[in-house]
Design a protein around this motif. Sequence first.
Motif, mmCIF file in Angstrom:
data_model
loop_
_atom_site.group_PDB
_atom_site.id
_atom_site.type_symbol
_atom_site.label_atom_id
_atom_site.label_comp_id
_atom_site.label_asym_id
_atom_site.label_seq_id
_atom_site.Cartn_x
_atom_site.Cartn_y
_atom_site.Cartn_z
ATOM 1 N N ARG A 116 0.837 -1.202 0.000
ATOM 2 C CA ARG A 116 0.000 0.000 0.000
ATOM 3 C C ARG A 116 0.877 1.259 0.000
ATOM 4 O O ARG A 116 0.600 2.223 -0.715
ATOM 5 N N ASP A 170 0.052 9.173 -4.410
ATOM 6 C CA ASP A 170 -0.331 10.172 -3.407
ATOM 7 C C ASP A 170 0.846 10.955 -2.874
ATOM 8 O O ASP A 170 0.783 11.515 -1.796
ATOM 9 N N ALA A 211 0.219 14.330 -1.484
ATOM 10 C CA ALA A 211 -0.388 14.427 -0.158
ATOM 11 C C ALA A 211 0.636 14.117 0.920
ATOM 12 O O ALA A 211 0.691 14.780 1.959
ATOM 13 N N GLY A 216 -3.049 16.208 -3.278
ATOM 14 C CA GLY A 216 -3.120 15.642 -1.937
ATOM 15 C C GLY A 216 -4.467 15.996 -1.315
ATOM 16 O O GLY A 216 -5.242 15.136 -0.942
ATOM 17 N N SER A 275 -6.191 12.681 -3.125
ATOM 18 C CA SER A 275 -6.022 11.776 -1.991
ATOM 19 C C SER A 275 -7.101 12.065 -0.960
ATOM 20 O O SER A 275 -7.687 11.163 -0.388
ATOM 21 N N ILE A 288 -9.226 12.999 11.130
ATOM 22 C CA ILE A 288 -8.205 12.303 11.931
ATOM 23 C C ILE A 288 -6.827 12.915 11.709
ATOM 24 O O ILE A 288 -6.118 13.232 12.661
ATOM 25 N N LYS A 306 -5.980 16.030 13.397
ATOM 26 C CA LYS A 306 -5.576 15.880 14.803
ATOM 27 C C LYS A 306 -4.236 15.168 14.933
ATOM 28 O O LYS A 306 -3.405 15.527 15.748
ATOM 29 N N GLN A 307 -4.025 14.122 14.140
ATOM 30 C CA GLN A 307 -2.800 13.325 14.234
ATOM 31 C C GLN A 307 -2.178 13.170 12.849
ATOM 32 O O GLN A 307 -2.439 12.186 12.157
ATOM 33 N N PRO A 308 -1.346 14.132 12.445
ATOM 34 C CA PRO A 308 -0.813 14.102 11.078
ATOM 35 C C PRO A 308 -0.061 12.820 10.734
ATOM 36 O O PRO A 308 -0.061 12.403 9.581
ATOM 37 N N ALA A 309 0.532 12.170 11.733
ATOM 38 C CA ALA A 309 1.325 10.974 11.423
ATOM 39 C C ALA A 309 0.449 9.842 10.906
ATOM 40 O O ALA A 309 0.938 8.916 10.261
ATOM 41 N N ALA A 310 -0.854 9.931 11.168
ATOM 42 C CA ALA A 310 -1.774 8.891 10.691
ATOM 43 C C ALA A 310 -1.886 8.894 9.175
ATOM 44 O O ALA A 310 -2.483 8.001 8.589
ATOM 45 N N LEU A 311 -1.285 9.890 8.551
ATOM 46 C CA LEU A 311 -1.325 9.998 7.095
ATOM 47 C C LEU A 311 -0.814 8.729 6.413
ATOM 48 O O LEU A 311 -1.208 8.400 5.305
ATOM 49 N N ILE A 312 0.037 8.009 7.117
ATOM 50 C CA ILE A 312 0.605 6.798 6.512
ATOM 51 C C ILE A 312 -0.472 5.737 6.264
ATOM 52 O O ILE A 312 -0.269 4.798 5.510
ATOM 53 N N LEU A 313 -1.640 5.912 6.887
ATOM 54 C CA LEU A 313 -2.713 4.934 6.701
ATOM 55 C C LEU A 313 -3.618 5.265 5.517
ATOM 56 O O LEU A 313 -4.628 4.605 5.305
ATOM 57 N N LEU A 314 -3.265 6.283 4.774
ATOM 58 C CA LEU A 314 -4.050 6.667 3.604
ATOM 59 C C LEU A 314 -4.324 5.456 2.706
ATOM 60 O O LEU A 314 -3.446 4.651 2.479
ATOM 61 N N ARG A 315 -5.529 5.352 2.223
ATOM 62 C CA ARG A 315 -5.948 4.272 1.330
ATOM 63 C C ARG A 315 -5.956 2.901 1.988
ATOM 64 O O ARG A 315 -5.993 1.885 1.299
ATOM 65 N N SER A 316 -5.890 2.848 3.294
ATOM 66 C CA SER A 316 -5.941 1.538 3.923
ATOM 67 C C SER A 316 -7.403 1.107 4.058
ATOM 68 O O SER A 316 -8.307 1.920 4.147
ATOM 69 N N ILE A 353 -9.278 2.339 7.152
ATOM 70 C CA ILE A 353 -9.691 3.735 7.040
ATOM 71 C C ILE A 353 -10.917 3.852 6.138
ATOM 72 O O ILE A 353 -11.853 4.590 6.415
#
Lengths: 263, 417
Positions: free
Chosen positions: A206, A214, A217, B303, B326, B372, B375-385, B388
């Motif tokens: 992924r 992306d 982004a 993005g 995105s 999300i 509030k928690q920018p690091a969660a960006l890594i979960l994009l397209r999961s 989510i």
Amino acid sequence: MNKLTHIIRSELKSLMRGKWVMGYGLIFLALTDVLLRFGGGGPETLLSLSNVMLLFIPLVGMIYGILYIYQSREFVELLLTQPIARNTLYWGLYLGISIPLMSAFVIGSLLPLIWHGIFVLDVGSTVLVLGLGAVLTLIFVSLGFVLGLAFYDDRIKGFGFTIVIWLFMAILYDGLILFLVFLLGDYPLDKFVIIVSMLNPIDLARIMVMLEFDISALMGYTGAVFNRFFGSSYGVITAAAMLVVWLVIPMWSGLNVFSKKDF
Amino acid sequence: MSIPSQMKNLKYIVTVCLLMVAPQLYGQISVSLDGPIKSISEAVKMAEPGSRIEVQSGVYEESGILIEKSIELVGIGMPVVNGMGNGFIFIVRADSVTISGFEITNTGQSYVRDYAAIIIEKVADFVIENNVVDDVFFGIYVADTKRGVIRNNRVESYDLREASSGNGIHLWNANNPQVYGNTVIGMRDGIYLEFVEDADIRDNFSSQNNRYGLHYMFSNGGSYYRNTFTKNGAGVAVMYSNYVDMSDNNFEDNWGGAAYGLLLKDIKHSKISGNRFYRNTVAIYSEATSDVEISGNHVELNGWAVNIKSNSIGNRFIGNNFIENSLDVRTDSPRNNNTFEGNYWSAYEGYDLDRDGVGDVPYRPVSLFSVIIEKQPAALILLRSMFIRLLDTAERIMPVLTPKTLYDEKPRMERIP
């Protein structure tokens, strides 16, 4: 080597007789074609295709892998009485199932991409998505093998574990990451989330899709570690290397179990 | 002294005499490295108002060329004017001056003065065209002017730091300037406007500038269209201006933590239409804007398509295409004071039973994930999961955390052509 190709060929024949693999390929063919017809074409199609791929290839790969071990039980036990090295037999079985699965996915998805002209338009992205699908197939077929060999006599348990592992890797793992991100939100998390995501092959694939589609982004997040990781070739190389590790570990452990197993 | 050389001298003297009479006769002066007039400054001093100076090709090491008469300076075969790092090169202080066909280079840098290849101050109706400005601090610097045209110039510089680079085309307190078909690369701001009224900026190409491709400050009226802005450090910024018309521009590949295709701050009564936003980190960022109509734009693979702050009020997003961004919309408030209507969203999953081309259920462009990562920018890594996606779907059906009133009542089913 001769024995190996022989085993693969006989596997292939029996698979073709079953027609399941053909059906699997046709599903991807129909899916990609429909996506292209109704999704407007271009990057959207590849993204939708990669979503389907990330979800289903692991499941199908594992199910096929474990099913294969169970189905070819008599065949394997017969061959084991012959003067064939266990190594050869293992690779024969493994490649005999993973190569057809891989080709079914690649050919099934590629054909519509070619006749709709997306392939020529976007060679890089297409190759990436299809390549990732192929690698995921290899990884999860070998995981299926490992599970099948581990629960050789208890099929229900074997299938149960397969479903649970798939559910965990494909869906719950990301929930866990999200939970940890909120739990540890006060600390700098860049490195942590990258490392944790790298531990799951589906997340790895992924991330590679994300790097392709992306990146704009990802660059929006101001963390320096993130930017260095994703903004350079460093991210792609690390993710690819980790995928190779993920490829080798289940294959090797499957081989290990297979060679030592008392059938 | 032999006879032939005497002849040569005589010829020389005659030529010089003729040339000295020539400007008065023809209003034209020729400057060339092997001619009698070897310096542009000298020619400018000799010239009468209305005359034309032709500069032949060659390298002229000159700076501080002060033009206080209405003359026309034309380079023939791209003569190079090298300022040798001594500061301003052309200084225009008279109305109706034309400078065209020069390659101007090496102004030198300063942290105190805005050294420019061409500085135009307190004049009207200048024409700066077909010049190549290379490796300078500021490119074309315009202050206190009326009308005037800057067209088909190329300005390029190589300093990568924001503090030590200048603007490509710098307009300060100008009235009705026209900026057409210029290429600006690697400056601080590609085109910079401050207190400019009714600027007409079109067909320019602004790329790889350290800060903004176009920077619009306190400049009312005016329009910019058919320009291309790519790979600029922070995209394009339009700030504190009213009645600006932005259309048919191309905003591409502006990446980074503070990079926007188009940044709007304190903008009122303006129009943004027919633009293409492609692969920017944030396509449109809006802060404290009001009564801006954003319509018919094509927003693809960014993005974030739109980042709209809660102090933006009464803006209308109508009939835009939002394709595979995105994330579609990001906002920092649960309330919504803007209108989204009749857009095409590629992420829309609704249906159209009455077949009128408009989806029957509203589309909510602010996803839970967008809340999300706010509030928690690091969660960006979960994009397209997948996880989510499940959360997003659940939230879309029953909005709890996302703004309840921010939705598109009439999402289009098909892409708007």
